[in-house]
Design a protein around this motif. Sequence first.
Motif, PDB file in Angstrom:
ATOM      1  N   HIS A 196       8.341   4.216  -2.068  1.00  0.00           N
ATOM      2  CA  HIS A 196       6.964   4.669  -1.852  1.00  0.00           C
ATOM      3  C   HIS A 196       6.212   4.894  -3.168  1.00  0.00           C
ATOM      4  O   HIS A 196       5.062   4.488  -3.323  1.00  0.00           O
ATOM      5  CB  HIS A 196       6.939   5.969  -1.051  1.00  0.00           C
ATOM      6  N   ASP A 197       6.862   5.583  -4.116  1.00  0.00           N
ATOM      7  CA  ASP A 197       6.160   5.973  -5.335  1.00  0.00           C
ATOM      8  C   ASP A 197       5.621   4.771  -6.096  1.00  0.00           C
ATOM      9  O   ASP A 197       4.548   4.836  -6.712  1.00  0.00           O
ATOM     10  CB  ASP A 197       7.094   6.779  -6.244  1.00  0.00           C
ATOM     11  N   TRP A 205      -0.726   5.651   2.227  1.00  0.00           N
ATOM     12  CA  TRP A 205      -0.012   6.929   2.254  1.00  0.00           C
ATOM     13  C   TRP A 205      -0.880   8.009   2.901  1.00  0.00           C
ATOM     14  O   TRP A 205      -0.425   8.791   3.723  1.00  0.00           O
ATOM     15  CB  TRP A 205       0.372   7.323   0.842  1.00  0.00           C
TER      16      TRP A 205
END
Length: 216
Positions: A196-197, A205
């Motif tokens: 995700h990061d 997100w």
Amino acid sequence: WELQARERSAKNEIVAPHIYVYAFVGTGWDGGPVTTPEKAREYVRWAAQKGVDGLKIIPGTYPISNDPEVFAAICDEAKKLHLGTMSHLSQQGVSRINALDAARDGLGSMEHYYGLPEALFDDKTVQDFPYGYNYNNEYDRFGQAGRLWKQAAKPGSKKWEEVMDEMLKLHFTIDPTMTIYEASRDVMRARRAEWHDMYTLPSLWAFYQPNRESHG
């Protein structure tokens, strides 16, 4: 735009999967709402001339009516012109066109499963939703959708087997909703995936934070 993207993808001019263009019935033309079988066939012919691969039908969602004869005309004309067909049978209209009705009309595939429990009803045609149910409230809609199976014929019953056998004979395809429901079974794992990061868009997100305005 989609037709242009399909051609660019086929030529490897863009990084993309193979694209098959399915147009929402009634969109992109100036012929007015699709409210009669004649208008439905006219739209299908127009879309075919534009070069689409198929059509997506959402009965009862503007600009297409929820008339079963209109739905049948779209499927029939599309089949004559070798176009694919798919549908989201929204819950407002499945009392008139359920999944088995759509399969009998020649629909190629159905998204999600709305209309399938209703095809398995053996004592009603309209869902028994609780008083105060609001389709536009997704907590209501998703919370009650699974409970529809309790109103349908039991697995393995005569009604269940008859519907399944007929759908198989009609070569009907059901394409379930998977992605967000898979994530919802283990929310913490899905939210903390290590990629995700680096890879998840901030806008995406934000969309998946708890929010009554975000679909699904």
